[in-house]
Each structure stands twice: as structure tokens, then as C-alpha cells.
Scaffold this motif. Structure first.
Motif, mmCIF file in Angstrom:
data_model
loop_
_atom_site.group_PDB
_atom_site.id
_atom_site.type_symbol
_atom_site.label_atom_id
_atom_site.label_comp_id
_atom_site.label_asym_id
_atom_site.label_seq_id
_atom_site.Cartn_x
_atom_site.Cartn_y
_atom_site.Cartn_z
ATOM 1 N N LYS A 141 -12.065 1.789 -15.962
ATOM 2 C CA LYS A 141 -11.798 0.851 -17.052
ATOM 3 C C LYS A 141 -10.850 1.438 -18.084
ATOM 4 O O LYS A 141 -9.876 0.790 -18.494
ATOM 5 C CB LYS A 141 -13.121 0.450 -17.708
ATOM 6 N N LYS A 145 -7.057 0.049 -19.142
ATOM 7 C CA LYS A 145 -6.750 -0.348 -20.520
ATOM 8 C C LYS A 145 -5.615 0.482 -21.111
ATOM 9 O O LYS A 145 -4.896 0.020 -21.996
ATOM 10 C CB LYS A 145 -8.011 -0.235 -21.381
ATOM 11 N N ILE A 166 -13.830 -6.315 -16.526
ATOM 12 C CA ILE A 166 -13.193 -6.211 -17.843
ATOM 13 C C ILE A 166 -12.874 -7.625 -18.325
ATOM 14 O O ILE A 166 -12.421 -8.466 -17.541
ATOM 15 C CB ILE A 166 -11.881 -5.390 -17.778
ATOM 16 N N GLU A 170 -9.377 -7.959 -23.361
ATOM 17 C CA GLU A 170 -9.195 -6.527 -23.592
ATOM 18 C C GLU A 170 -7.881 -6.013 -23.010
ATOM 19 O O GLU A 170 -7.557 -4.832 -23.172
ATOM 20 C CB GLU A 170 -10.364 -5.744 -22.984
ATOM 21 N N LEU A 171 -7.145 -6.897 -22.339
ATOM 22 C CA LEU A 171 -5.889 -6.494 -21.699
ATOM 23 C C LEU A 171 -4.748 -7.342 -22.264
ATOM 24 O O LEU A 171 -4.391 -8.379 -21.691
ATOM 25 C CB LEU A 171 -5.982 -6.671 -20.180
#
Length: 303
Positions: A141, A145, A166, A170-171
């Protein structure tokens, strides 16, 4: 209106299917021959779909709707080197072809490494020539990221794949994220892998459908599949191209696998209905092998 379909059948008597498509005023967008199996990506008038299904039944083949047909997708891996285990990226590319997509594998020159991964402007330009990009990333993860900078400057929808779960929020820069992939040192043949591939296909189809709906509000004057057909009939040099799909359809244009410097004038003067192609499209050199990229202009830009 045309419906895009995928025909899967045997090589025997396949020319009968191609002749029927031509008689109906349709197009063969892509042809893949895998040993004794044939996969045709077609575009036929909506009212003639049943005739194609009847012929497929006669030939003991199968026809299904192909939402990805007429699109070109980039499958991007941080590197295609053996140590980076590109098995997942290869299987993703192969699986998308079953649903009608034309995909290209792209390995970044310096994409490996959590802290040192990079993407060049030329690589970004190449990815932006496609309708959608799938970034096949790894198994950790924090590593995924840390690589979100790879999506910066990518103007087409970006789907990221990796092993952990994920949230796409968050990306930054990613349109969607699909878990269940990562760096897998084998073919994606197990149940959980097939489920992940099917989910990926579903997400990609939804994104492409959304793009089509957006484009329908201000569409080009002529469909890309018509442009593809006219180029194939009017530019004789295409017959000497041995690459798969010498004229590749995209959502908003086509990629012509001829050298830009030698053949761009021929492409510009192709007649499509009452227009010359140069009057309704932007014709420019592609980053890919100096091919010719034709991007059709929307109707409002031509008024």
C-alpha cells in the motif's frame, strides 16, 4: 447507429462472417487469430445485430456486446523487466482483448522503485494518446501511494491495479482502483484472479461508457469507424502494413500505422462523406513510432 460486437468462433468458414458484415454495411475493427480460434471485433448497424447472431449460431460461434470495441487502452507497468514480474500486466492486456479492446503494453524507463520512480514527458504524451490507461502497480500500500506522481499530467482516465485494498480517494489522479493484482509470479488463472479481472473489465467499461456519453453531447461529424474504413479503402499503403490493426479505432479518432512524414498528406486528403479529413480532424505525428494520429474535432469547433 452502430453496435460493437465480439465474435468468437473457429477459423473454418470465418470468411462467411466477414462477408456478411461487409454486406450489412458494417466493419471489422480488429481480428485476432489464436491457434484455431478467431476473435473478431465488429461494428454493425443496430438493426442487423440479429442477423449476425444467426450467422454466428450457424458457424457454432458466439457473439456478445463489446463495450470496449473501438477503444485503445494503455496498460502501463513500472517496468517490463523480468525482475518486476510483469505477469499481471500481460494477463490484464490479454483479458481486455477478449472484450474488444486494442491495448498496448507500456513499460516505463524509470518507473521501478518506491523512492526513485519517474515518468518522462514523452511517456506521458504516449499514454495520453490512448482512451484510457491502466497502471499495473505492486503489492504494498505505501509503495503504491508513493507512486501517485506517475499519474500527474495524464489527461485520460487512469485505473490503478494493485494487491491491497485502497480507497481511490487516497490516490490523487486515479479514476478507479482495483485490488487483487500486484506482483504475482505466475499467470492469473486462479479464482480470485479471474474475479479481479472481471471487476476490472466492469469498471473500465463503465468509464468508457461515461466518456461516450460526454462525447455524445458534442460528437464529431463522422464516427471513427467510418474514418477507419475510408482510410483503409483510399490509402493503398495501408495494405503493406503488417502490424496488427494498421488503422486502430479510438473513441475520438484513429491511429494510422504509417510514417507521418511520408504519408500525412495522403491521410489529410482522405474523403469522408463530403469532407476532407484535414477539415474535420487534427492530424499530427504520434509519439509511437512516428505513426499518424487523427483526432476528430467536435461539431461545435467546426461551426
Amino acid at each position: 447507429m452502430y453496435e460493437t460486437l465480439t465474435y468468437v468462433g473457429g477459423v473454418h468458414r470465418h470468411e462467411e462472417m466477414e462477408e456478411l458484415i461487409e454486406d450489412l454495411g458494417g466493419f471489422v475493427l480488429q481480428e485476432n487469430m489464436l491457434q484455431m480460434d478467431l476473435i473478431l471485433t465488429l461494428a454493425v448497424p443496430i438493426e442487423d445485430v440479429e442477423k449476425v447472431k444467426e450467422k454466428a449460431k450457424e458457424l457454432l460461434g458466439e457473439v456478445k456486446i463489446a463495450p470496449m470495441a473501438g477503444t485503445e487502452i494503455a496498460v502501463v507497468s513500472p517496468t517490463l523487466a523480468r525482475h518486476h514480474l510483469p505477469h499481471a500486466a500481460c494477463d490484464i492486456a490479454e483479458y481486455l482483448r477478449r472484450y474488444g479492446a486494442k491495448d498496448n503494453m507500456i513499460g516505463l524507463a524509470r518507473g521501478a522503485g518506491k523512492g526513485i520512480s519517474r515518468i518522462s514527458e514523452e511517456e506521458k504524451q504516449l499514454i495520453n494518446e490512448h482512451d484510457l490507461a491502466i497502471f499495473a502497480l505492486g503489492s504494498f500500500k505505501h509503495c503504491i501511494k508513493e507512486k501517485v506522481h506517475l499519474f500527474e499530467g495524464i489527461n485520460v482516465p487512469v485505473v490503478v491495479t494493485g494487491a491491497p485494498k485502497i480507497k481511490v480517494e487516497e490516490l490523487p489522479g486515479a479514476t478507479a482502483y482495483i485490488s487483487g493484482f500486484g506482483r504475482i509470479p505466475r499467470r492469473l488463472k486462479r479464482g480470485e484472479n479471474i474475479r479481479a479481472l472481471k471487476k476490472l473489465v466492469k469498471v473500465v467499461e463503465e468509464i468508457l461508457d461515461n466518456r461516450r456519453r460526454e462525447m455524445a453531447e458534442d460528437p464529431p461529424l463522422v464516427p471513427p469507424i467510418v474514418v477507419k474504413s475510408e482510410i483503409e479503402h483510399q490509402v493503398h499503403a495501408i495494405r503493406n502494413v503488417y502490424s496488427p490493426t494498421p488503422v486502430t479505432s479510438q473513441l475520438d479518432g484513429v491511429r494510422v500505422k504509417l510514417n507521418y512524414e511520408r504519408y500525412h498528406k495522403d491521410i489529410e486528403n482522405v474523403k469522408v462523406y463530403e469532407y476532407k479529413l484535414k477539415d474535420i480532424a487534427e492530424i499530427k505525428p504520434s509519439v509511437m513510432y512516428d505513426y499518424i494520429l487523427v483526432k476528430l474535432l467536435p461539431e461545435t469547433s467546426l461551426i
